[in-house]
Design a protein around this motif. Sequence first.
Motif, short mmCIF file in Angstrom:
data_model
loop_
_atom_site.label_atom_id
_atom_site.label_comp_id
_atom_site.label_asym_id
_atom_site.label_seq_id
_atom_site.Cartn_x
_atom_site.Cartn_y
_atom_site.Cartn_z
N VAL A 173 0.84 -1.19 0.00
CA VAL A 173 0.00 0.00 0.00
C VAL A 173 0.87 1.25 0.00
N PHE A 174 1.96 1.19 0.81
CA PHE A 174 2.87 2.33 0.89
C PHE A 174 3.54 2.59 -0.46
N GLU A 175 3.95 1.49 -1.13
CA GLU A 175 4.58 1.61 -2.45
C GLU A 175 3.60 2.21 -3.46
N LYS A 176 2.34 1.78 -3.38
CA LYS A 176 1.32 2.29 -4.30
C LYS A 176 1.08 3.78 -4.06
N ASN A 177 1.05 4.16 -2.80
CA ASN A 177 0.86 5.57 -2.46
C ASN A 177 2.01 6.42 -2.98
N LYS A 178 3.23 5.89 -2.84
CA LYS A 178 4.40 6.62 -3.35
C LYS A 178 4.29 6.84 -4.86
N LYS A 235 11.72 -2.32 -11.73
CA LYS A 235 11.04 -3.08 -10.68
C LYS A 235 12.00 -3.70 -9.67
N ASN A 236 13.24 -3.95 -10.07
CA ASN A 236 14.22 -4.56 -9.16
C ASN A 236 15.07 -3.54 -8.42
N SER A 237 14.82 -2.26 -8.69
CA SER A 237 15.60 -1.21 -8.03
C SER A 237 14.89 -0.73 -6.77
N SER A 238 15.67 -0.51 -5.71
CA SER A 238 15.09 -0.03 -4.45
C SER A 238 14.69 1.44 -4.54
N ARG A 259 13.11 2.74 -7.33
CA ARG A 259 12.37 2.76 -8.59
C ARG A 259 11.49 4.00 -8.76
N VAL A 260 10.77 4.39 -7.71
CA VAL A 260 9.85 5.53 -7.85
C VAL A 260 10.59 6.85 -8.02
N PRO A 261 11.54 7.19 -7.15
CA PRO A 261 12.24 8.47 -7.35
C PRO A 261 13.07 8.51 -8.63
N VAL A 262 13.68 7.40 -9.01
CA VAL A 262 14.47 7.39 -10.25
C VAL A 262 13.55 7.58 -11.45
N ALA A 263 12.42 6.88 -11.46
CA ALA A 263 11.45 7.03 -12.55
C ALA A 263 10.92 8.46 -12.61
N ILE A 317 22.43 0.64 -9.12
CA ILE A 317 23.27 1.79 -8.78
C ILE A 317 22.83 2.37 -7.44
N ARG A 318 23.82 2.72 -6.61
CA ARG A 318 23.55 3.31 -5.31
C ARG A 318 23.49 4.83 -5.46
N PHE A 319 22.40 5.44 -4.99
CA PHE A 319 22.22 6.87 -5.11
C PHE A 319 22.47 7.54 -3.76
#
Length: 588
Positions: A2-7, A111-114, A116-120, A374-376
């Motif tokens: 749910v948290f991921e969907k909200n993000k 989908k495999n990146s931790s 994913r949302v901010p990078v996208a 990649i580590r940000f």
Amino acid sequence: MVFEKNKTVIAASILAIITLLVWLPVTGFGFVWDDNQFLKSELYFHNFDLFLQALQSPFFVSQNYYRPLPLIVLYLVGDDAVSASPYHWLLLCIHLANTLLLFSLLLILLKNSSFRVPVALIAALFFAVNPVTTEVVAWISGIFDGLFATFAILLFLVDFRARSTSVRLVLIFFLYLCAALTKEMAAAFVLIFPVWHFFLMKAGLLNWKELSERKRLVCTYTACFFAGITYLLIRYFTLGYLYIPSGVDLYSEGVAFRVGLIVKAIGYYILHLLYPVWDISPVNPVDSKLVFSSNTDFVYFAAGSLLIMTVTFAALKRKWNILLPLALFLASIFPVLHLMPMSIGDNFAHLRFIYFPLMVALLGLAIVIGKVSIRFTPGAWFASGLVVLLLIAVTRSVTPFWVNDYTFWHWVKSIKPSSATAKTNYYAALASHGECEVVLREAFPDFKNNNGTLPLLTTIAGCFAEKGDVAVSEKLYEIVMADFYVQGFSGYDKRVASIYLNIATMYFNNPAEGRLNKAEGLVEAALQIEPGNLKGIILSAKIAISQSDEPLVKRQILRAMEVVSGLDREESIKMLSEELGVSVSKYL
């Protein structure tokens, strides 16, 4: 979950709000450049029957451009081409949709990146507010590139997500056919899909060994193949041909010259992709006549050569992470690298051509990021934010130049002072504001150098005619006609007919002793050159009405109705009555 969907929802909302805020001013812009030709001047945007005829003809820019789908969209959205606002809202909505579709596909690839949302979100913002997208968003004529990108990004989504072979087959066939009917750049998928699928396999996102995956790939290429055949059949049976040589031979100098132009074009596109604030003039940014005609050409050639060497090195060393985004970018710009003769002369490169390739390059980067994890660091996020802010600042500084024809051509002329196209259109924009004396004063050096003399003089003569200064206008038109014959133009050239009608219109609008007779003679001469010229037929009818010559009025009305035979009788009568200012019915 749910948290991921909200993000994701919050990120998409932020993306949409920023995109709208940056580009919202364009909804108040007017018609610019080609907009005036095919949206305001063409009769088919004012009548449905003529519009149906236009869908069976090549687009006015080139006999090899067949793009019916954007014309249908513009016809449905427009308000009889009176206001530009509906069209600009349409362009903004298309750009917003493309941005959100890109964001969705980036999320899938990451989908495999931790992160994913901010990078996208950052990647989608880099596209959404990039100044290289200005031509597509701020210019109505950019709809061809914007709408093509919509169908193209949907092709990627369906190819990656659709599991049912029947659904996949139908959707890919439909989307590819729509892309082809929007812009010829759809030919790029001949290269894009093989490169795309190859790197998806390298990234572990596509497993060739599984039978179901192979079936889906076969389904994709089968759908594209039959969509391509369908497009060619539609094109052939509609236009009567597939391709007509344009007569513009940019490559007569030989293979080396041709390769130089291609490398220079690659350099132009990659420089603007990496450094969007570089020379963003939309008029003839790359000289198509010479491989090296300026220092800028050397920069483009060097950048193109460096990119080709980088791609070659990465391929030989199997550096897939470097090769992926660059190979996808090159595949997507393949149709505009001019490996084949062009359809129109000097339009060698334009920023709108990399609207879709920019999206494709970002998809390639997403695959790389998702694969290598990649580590940000906070510094990286801060730098990304600064880049986005810089792009917003540049975009907001460039966008106002597209407000109307005057602001646009004043800007282009300041960037390209030697461009005859920029000068002529700038003077025309000034003339439309009644600044005849200013145009004459500023254009005087060009008259002395004979640089674009005929179009400039014609523009200024028309300007003085509209102000009622017939004496000055008459003298200027005399110079124009003299220049036509000095330069070897035939008395039966359509351009001569156009000048005749301009002068006749001036005489008719400013009647004095003998002028109506002069106007009548000029109209007759114009119609001898171009018998089906509707403007000339209507002007002849107007003159006949003013002279109470009813038989001639009737003949010209019947003649005009033959020209607009695509209309039904009632529509023809209505249109001609409005043009002539009298009831046409009484003459029939």
